[in-house]
Design a protein around this motif. Structure first.
Motif, mmCIF file in Angstrom:
data_model
loop_
_atom_site.group_PDB
_atom_site.id
_atom_site.type_symbol
_atom_site.label_atom_id
_atom_site.label_comp_id
_atom_site.label_asym_id
_atom_site.label_seq_id
_atom_site.Cartn_x
_atom_site.Cartn_y
_atom_site.Cartn_z
ATOM 1 N N LEU A 181 0.867 -1.173 0.000
ATOM 2 C CA LEU A 181 0.000 0.000 0.000
ATOM 3 C C LEU A 181 0.907 1.227 0.000
ATOM 4 O O LEU A 181 1.740 1.401 0.884
ATOM 5 C CB LEU A 181 -0.906 -0.007 1.231
ATOM 6 C CG LEU A 181 -1.845 1.198 1.396
ATOM 7 C CD1 LEU A 181 -2.795 1.323 0.216
ATOM 8 C CD2 LEU A 181 -2.631 1.067 2.706
ATOM 9 N N ILE A 182 0.731 2.085 -1.019
ATOM 10 C CA ILE A 182 1.537 3.293 -1.165
ATOM 11 C C ILE A 182 0.660 4.491 -0.816
ATOM 12 O O ILE A 182 -0.331 4.764 -1.506
ATOM 13 C CB ILE A 182 2.079 3.454 -2.603
ATOM 14 C CG1 ILE A 182 2.749 2.159 -3.071
ATOM 15 C CG2 ILE A 182 3.001 4.652 -2.705
ATOM 16 C CD1 ILE A 182 3.985 1.791 -2.303
ATOM 17 N N LEU A 183 1.000 5.191 0.250
ATOM 18 C CA LEU A 183 0.253 6.364 0.686
ATOM 19 C C LEU A 183 1.086 7.610 0.414
ATOM 20 O O LEU A 183 2.222 7.736 0.895
ATOM 21 C CB LEU A 183 -0.085 6.269 2.174
ATOM 22 C CG LEU A 183 -0.960 5.078 2.585
ATOM 23 C CD1 LEU A 183 -1.114 5.034 4.101
ATOM 24 C CD2 LEU A 183 -2.323 5.160 1.911
ATOM 25 N N ILE A 184 0.526 8.546 -0.374
ATOM 26 C CA ILE A 184 1.243 9.761 -0.756
ATOM 27 C C ILE A 184 0.519 10.960 -0.156
ATOM 28 O O ILE A 184 -0.690 11.139 -0.369
ATOM 29 C CB ILE A 184 1.325 9.913 -2.285
ATOM 30 C CG1 ILE A 184 1.916 8.636 -2.903
ATOM 31 C CG2 ILE A 184 2.165 11.130 -2.657
ATOM 32 C CD1 ILE A 184 1.910 8.638 -4.415
ATOM 33 N N GLU A 185 1.252 11.770 0.580
ATOM 34 C CA GLU A 185 0.662 12.936 1.237
ATOM 35 C C GLU A 185 0.524 14.075 0.231
ATOM 36 O O GLU A 185 1.499 14.457 -0.431
ATOM 37 C CB GLU A 185 1.545 13.370 2.403
ATOM 38 C CG GLU A 185 0.930 14.452 3.262
ATOM 39 C CD GLU A 185 1.805 14.787 4.459
ATOM 40 O OE1 GLU A 185 1.473 14.367 5.577
ATOM 41 O OE2 GLU A 185 2.833 15.462 4.261
ATOM 42 N N ILE A 186 -0.685 14.592 0.112
ATOM 43 C CA ILE A 186 -0.947 15.695 -0.809
ATOM 44 C C ILE A 186 -0.183 16.927 -0.334
ATOM 45 O O ILE A 186 -0.253 17.324 0.813
ATOM 46 C CB ILE A 186 -2.449 16.001 -0.894
ATOM 47 C CG1 ILE A 186 -3.207 14.790 -1.457
ATOM 48 C CG2 ILE A 186 -2.716 17.218 -1.761
ATOM 49 C CD1 ILE A 186 -4.700 14.943 -1.421
ATOM 50 N N GLY A 187 0.513 17.547 -1.254
ATOM 51 C CA GLY A 187 1.237 18.773 -0.925
ATOM 52 C C GLY A 187 2.705 18.511 -0.706
ATOM 53 O O GLY A 187 3.552 19.075 -1.390
ATOM 54 N N SER A 188 3.035 17.626 0.237
ATOM 55 C CA SER A 188 4.453 17.363 0.519
ATOM 56 C C SER A 188 5.011 16.247 -0.346
ATOM 57 O O SER A 188 6.232 16.112 -0.491
ATOM 58 C CB SER A 188 4.622 16.986 1.989
ATOM 59 O OG SER A 188 4.087 15.690 2.242
ATOM 60 N N TYR A 242 -4.848 25.649 1.082
ATOM 61 C CA TYR A 242 -6.085 26.333 1.479
ATOM 62 C C TYR A 242 -7.058 25.362 2.136
ATOM 63 O O TYR A 242 -7.723 25.691 3.125
ATOM 64 C CB TYR A 242 -6.720 26.984 0.251
ATOM 65 C CG TYR A 242 -7.939 27.830 0.550
ATOM 66 C CD1 TYR A 242 -7.826 29.038 1.232
ATOM 67 C CD2 TYR A 242 -9.213 27.413 0.140
ATOM 68 C CE1 TYR A 242 -8.939 29.822 1.495
ATOM 69 C CE2 TYR A 242 -10.325 28.192 0.401
ATOM 70 C CZ TYR A 242 -10.184 29.392 1.075
ATOM 71 O OH TYR A 242 -11.295 30.163 1.337
ATOM 72 N N LEU A 243 -7.131 24.136 1.590
ATOM 73 C CA LEU A 243 -7.999 23.126 2.205
ATOM 74 C C LEU A 243 -7.549 22.826 3.627
ATOM 75 O O LEU A 243 -8.366 22.689 4.544
ATOM 76 C CB LEU A 243 -7.988 21.840 1.376
ATOM 77 C CG LEU A 243 -8.711 21.856 0.035
ATOM 78 C CD1 LEU A 243 -8.604 20.493 -0.626
ATOM 79 C CD2 LEU A 243 -10.173 22.238 0.191
ATOM 80 N N GLU A 244 -6.241 22.718 3.808
ATOM 81 C CA GLU A 244 -5.724 22.471 5.152
ATOM 82 C C GLU A 244 -6.042 23.640 6.090
ATOM 83 O O GLU A 244 -6.410 23.440 7.253
ATOM 84 C CB GLU A 244 -4.210 22.247 5.095
ATOM 85 C CG GLU A 244 -3.798 20.999 4.345
ATOM 86 C CD GLU A 244 -4.437 19.758 4.928
ATOM 87 O OE1 GLU A 244 -4.497 19.624 6.165
ATOM 88 O OE2 GLU A 244 -4.921 18.909 4.151
ATOM 89 N N TYR A 245 -5.902 24.836 5.564
ATOM 90 C CA TYR A 245 -6.230 26.035 6.353
ATOM 91 C C TYR A 245 -7.708 26.027 6.746
ATOM 92 O O TYR A 245 -8.061 26.317 7.903
ATOM 93 C CB TYR A 245 -5.892 27.275 5.525
ATOM 94 C CG TYR A 245 -6.522 28.552 6.025
ATOM 95 C CD1 TYR A 245 -6.042 29.201 7.167
ATOM 96 C CD2 TYR A 245 -7.605 29.112 5.343
ATOM 97 C CE1 TYR A 245 -6.625 30.383 7.614
ATOM 98 C CE2 TYR A 245 -8.192 30.287 5.781
ATOM 99 C CZ TYR A 245 -7.700 30.917 6.917
ATOM 100 O OH TYR A 245 -8.283 32.085 7.363
ATOM 101 N N ASP A 291 -8.224 23.420 9.478
ATOM 102 C CA ASP A 291 -7.655 23.842 10.760
ATOM 103 C C ASP A 291 -8.480 24.946 11.414
ATOM 104 O O ASP A 291 -8.603 24.987 12.650
ATOM 105 C CB ASP A 291 -6.212 24.332 10.561
ATOM 106 C CG ASP A 291 -5.278 23.203 10.157
ATOM 107 O OD1 ASP A 291 -5.639 22.024 10.365
ATOM 108 O OD2 ASP A 291 -4.187 23.501 9.623
ATOM 109 N N THR A 292 -9.029 25.836 10.603
ATOM 110 C CA THR A 292 -9.750 27.009 11.139
ATOM 111 C C THR A 292 -11.261 26.828 11.108
ATOM 112 O O THR A 292 -11.992 27.748 11.493
ATOM 113 C CB THR A 292 -9.373 28.267 10.345
ATOM 114 O OG1 THR A 292 -9.735 28.072 8.955
ATOM 115 C CG2 THR A 292 -7.886 28.556 10.447
ATOM 116 N N LYS A 293 -11.728 25.647 10.625
ATOM 117 C CA LYS A 293 -13.167 25.395 10.504
ATOM 118 C C LYS A 293 -13.842 26.517 9.710
ATOM 119 O O LYS A 293 -14.891 27.042 10.089
ATOM 120 C CB LYS A 293 -13.825 25.272 11.888
ATOM 121 C CG LYS A 293 -13.221 24.211 12.789
ATOM 122 C CD LYS A 293 -13.421 22.818 12.219
ATOM 123 C CE LYS A 293 -12.873 21.752 13.165
ATOM 124 N NZ LYS A 293 -12.958 20.404 12.588
ATOM 125 N N SER A 294 -13.227 26.878 8.576
ATOM 126 C CA SER A 294 -13.721 28.035 7.819
ATOM 127 C C SER A 294 -14.274 27.651 6.452
ATOM 128 O O SER A 294 -14.291 28.453 5.533
ATOM 129 C CB SER A 294 -12.585 29.054 7.639
ATOM 130 O OG SER A 294 -11.474 28.466 6.966
#
Length: 819
Positions: free
Chosen positions: A139-146, A483-486, A489-492
């Motif tokens: 199973l190959i898991l790739i982190e979006i962004g990094s 932006y999705l992460e932001y 994190d901020t529930k915005s």
């Protein structure tokens, strides 16, 4: 594609996804169902990883098709799948890779990880059956962004996995047996299904026979029949009977909600014994119980734990048990009460319904279409009935004609710059400003070379700054992920987020750029009242629409206006060898209709201003001569406004359609017509709009229709490019780009008047152009007694008075003779 069972051969074909319990697959998370990462970023991440792996390892292969065959409980089982990656390790072992992306800093829920692992192991099991050598799965898991990669080597007991597969196969076979029993009941219902009216109207028998023939031979049918003949019920009746008997599904596609109302009414009549399920799909925005359309588990309580709540509440089975006709209102109420997404419940119910009524988009729009209409899905069990199919040409062009607006990007940039000092939002502001500047500079440069003034805009056909746009793509992706992460994190999270809207507009444009490779597309630079824009124009959507239509068992296209058949057949992507055509003449008594042409006025763009006063005067006299409500239709809102300002009709209430009218405002106008005690309404509206197509005006609700001009589309660069394209392809450029769509609107509008053998009324055409070619050839033949439109020339008011005086006298005679 769902499992395909062949009972005669005791054979079943299924995919790896079918071996994953639906509830387990659902644990992927609601946000993944059409979510941002899956839709756009996941594909890019997979492709990048696979390309790097191929470059580094000569043994690496991507997207490897796998098959496996086995026998289970007397059934021949054929399993198919596609592994993300396959390589041979240093120890000689074949390694199957299942690649998944996850959000930055995110952790997979245990159930999600288990489902991913099971998927990888199933591919390894298939490869082991095929290769008969040692295989393992990763199973190959790739982190979006990094782009950080986690590799998990999976342990497996092959006998245990084989047992799990067979247990799942047993469950699928049990479900199939239950479905077979239900299908047998539907086949019995098909035999007992009868036409919902005591007798067929004239013309309906021809329609029923033609639809039956098309279905029997797996052909398509383009059907032209006048408004009011009852073509919807005449097409649905044989289609439904065939579908129930042959285990097919029917999708009724419409362009307007009012047409869906009529289809559901017909299905209600056909389903008196509740022998099948029919469902109407309503747009996501109108089915949102959250107040804001933000489809994410972390924001919406109706998305959170969706599958577990669906399973525990039993909402799907309760709705199916309680309703044969599944309308949006009860679905919404039940789903909201059980705190599950009403739109998703509608989609789940659609998979278990024999008839689905919905908008064209759910079959043809590549960004909205149901999963069962995906490009790789088998549609051989689908029958499409497309109402008012002439509208699909323009709709199809729109699916593949995106634009990018400098003003939208600049507005976002300025808003973010003024509202926040956060580095991320400043970065997004800079990207939006860069895009806006790119569009502005490219449009300015293009418009310096050549101007095409039309409808208040400047436009030119030109190339696109493709390299610059492609260079922006990775930076847009990176900013979007951040932006999705932001937002998390901020529930915005918020609905109608301007950055999200711009991002997806940008990506849709990028995707369309990859399609521009032949004369079916043009690329434009333009400047209108909203500012500079880049646009991709799809002139011919046939290759895309045809990919859907060609995969169906049969597609039945209905309209009152499909002339010439070749034009619609070719532009809608129908295969000539599989497509029959039928034109049914109007069955209504000709004496119930009066058609008149006012040849004293002109509505050409150059002449109309000089004729505004006369048109208003002649139209007022005509409306005053109608002893009831009347409808006047115009080629544009601007033309309508000019006449409305000059119009006075004593004794009549004048209602005017506005461009900004909401659904509620339109319903108010229809209510005014229905509730008019004195039949004193004159409605001014736009041809091609809601009041001109798809609306019923039964009985005495409408007694006069005026159509002002041939209702040609406005002269724009887009329309000129269409003319040139049609000239090259059909040698009938002006006719197909302007006359066909215009006269289609005219005939559709006139069709509002007579919808039953008892309806009577006057159709008035205001413009001398109706007398000459190419316009006259598109007038319905039943309007021309001796094929000569000169016979229709008259003063509309005088003709109306004469017509209604005659019918009033006939009515009195009938009364005096009544015993």
């Amino acid at each position: 594609m769902p499992p395909r069972f062949d009972d005669d051969q005791s054979r079943v074909e299924l995919s790896v996804a079918d071996l994953l319990e639906r509830e387990a697959a659902g644990s992927l998370g609601f946000g993944q169902r059409g979510g941002y990462e899956r839709m756009w970023l996941g594909q890019a991440i997979h492709s990048r990883y696979q390309a790097e792996a191929e470059a580094e390892d000569p043994s690496y292969r991507r997207e490897v098709a796998l098959t496996a065959d086995l026998v289970h409980r007397g059934w021949q089982v054929h399993l198919r799948g596609r592994a993300d990656g396959l390589r041979r390790d240093e120890d000689g072992v074949l390694v199957v890779e299942e690649i998944k992306s996850l959000r930055r800093g995110g952790r997979l829920a245990p159930a999600t990880r288990e489902m991913y692992q099971r998927q990888a192991l199933l591919y390894a099991w298939m490869l082991r059956q095929e290769q008969d050598e040692e295989v393992r799965a990763e199973l190959i898991l790739i982190e979006i962004g990094s782009d950080a990669v986690e590799t998990e080597r999976l342990e497996v007991s092959w006998p245990a996995l084989d047992g799990e597969i067979r247990r799942r196969l047993s469950a699928l076979l049990r479900a199939h047996q239950a479905e077979r029993a239900a299908a047998a009941e539907r086949r019995q219902a098909a035999e007992e299904l009868s036409f919902p009216y005591p007798e067929l109207r004239p013309g309906q028998g021809e329609i029923v026979g033609a639809v039956e023939l098309a279905l029997d031979h797996q052909d398509h049918l383009l059907l032209q029949a006048p408004t009011g003949i009852g073509k919807t019920v005449a097409a649905l009746y044989p289609a439904l009977r065939f579908a129930l008997s042959q285990e097919k599904r029917v999708f009724v596609l419409t362009a307007k909600t009012l047409q869906q109302d009529m289809a559901m009414q017909v299905l209600d009549l056909l389903n008196g014994e509740s022998a099948f399920h029919s469902l109407r799909l309503r747009a996501k925005a109108k089915m949102c119980a959250n107040g804001e359309v933000i489809c994410h588990e972390e924001y919406c309580p109706y998305a959170r734990d969706y599958y577990s709540k669906v399973q525990s509440s039993g909402v799907l089975s309760r709705l199916l048990d309680d309703y044969a006709t599944l309308e949006p209102e009860p679905i919404f109420a039940r789903a909201k009460a059980d705190e599950v997404c009403p739109f998703e419940i509608s989609l789940d119910l659609s998979r278990q319904s024999q008839v689905v009524v919905c908008d064209y988009n759910y079959a043809f729009d590549p960004y909205v279409a149901l999963s069962s209409f995906g490009p790789d899905e088998d549609l051989s069990d689908v029958i499409l009935i497309v109402d008012e199919i002439h509208n699909l040409v323009e709709r199809g062009r729109g699916y593949y004609s995106p634009s990018l607006s400098a003003a939208d990007a600049a507005r976002l940039s300025e808003t973010l710059l003024l509202s926040s000092s956060l580095p991320l939002l400043r970065r997004i502001s800079g990207l939006a400003a860069e895009l806006s500047q790119l569009i502005e500079e490219w449009v300015d440069s293009a418009l310096e070379m050549e101007l095409m003034p039309s409808s208040g805009e400047l436009a030119v056909e030109t190339g696109l700054p493709e390299e610059d746009i492609w260079l922006l793509r990775p930076r847009f992706d990176e900013a979007f992920v951040d932006y999705l992460e932001y937002q998390r994190d901020t529930k915005s999270f918020r609905a109608n987020d301007p950055w999200v809207d711009l991002y997806f507009s940008f990506l849709r444009f990028v995707n369309a750029m990859m399609l521009v490779h032949d004369d079916a597309f043009s690329t434009l630079a333009l400047r209108d009242t909203e500012g500079a824009k880049l646009q991709i124009l799809c002139k011919d959507p046939s290759q895309f629409l045809g990919r859907v239509i060609g995969r169906t068992h049969s597609t039945i296209g209905l309209s009152a206006t499909l002339s010439p058949f070749d034009f619609y057949r070719d532009l809608l992507g129908f295969e000539g060898a599989r497509t029959a055509t039928l034109a049914v003449p109007a069955p209504f008594p000709p004496e119930n209709r009066c058609v008149v042409i006012d040849s004293t006025v002109e509505t050409t763009y150059r002449q109309r201003e000089a004729h505004y006063g006369r048109i208003a005067s002649r139209l007022a006299d005509f409306a005053a001569s109608i002893p009831g409500n009347s409808l006047a239709l115009f080629p544009s809102y601007a033309f309508l406004a000019q006449i409305a300002d000059r119009l006075e009709v004593p004794g009549k209430r004048i209602l005017v359609q506005q461009r900004s009218d909401s659904d509620a405002a339109r319903e108010e106008i229809l209510a005014a017509l229905r509730g008019s005690l004195f039949n004193d309404v004159l409605l001014l509206a736009v041809a091609g709009g809601v009041f001109a197509e798809g609306v019923d005006y039964p009985g005495d609700m409408l007694q006069g229709v005026a159509v002002v001009g041939p209702c040609l589309p406005a002269v724009t660069l887009e329309r000129i490019l269409l003319r040139d394209y049609f000239d090259q392809r059909f040698e009938r450029g002006f006719e197909y780009a302007f006359v066909v769509p215009g006269m289609t609107r005219v005939v559709q509008a006139a069709g509002r008047l007579l919808r039953s053998p008892n309806d009577r009324g006057v159709i008035a055409l205001f413009d001398r152009r109706f007398l000459g070619q190419p316009y006259r050839q598109y007038l319905p033949s039943e309007w021309l007694e001796n094929d000569d439109p000169q016979e229709l020339i008259d003063d509309p008011a005088r003709a109306a008075r004469r017509f209604f005086d005659q019918h009033h006298t006939e009515g009195q005679t009938l009364v005096t003779r009544k015993p």
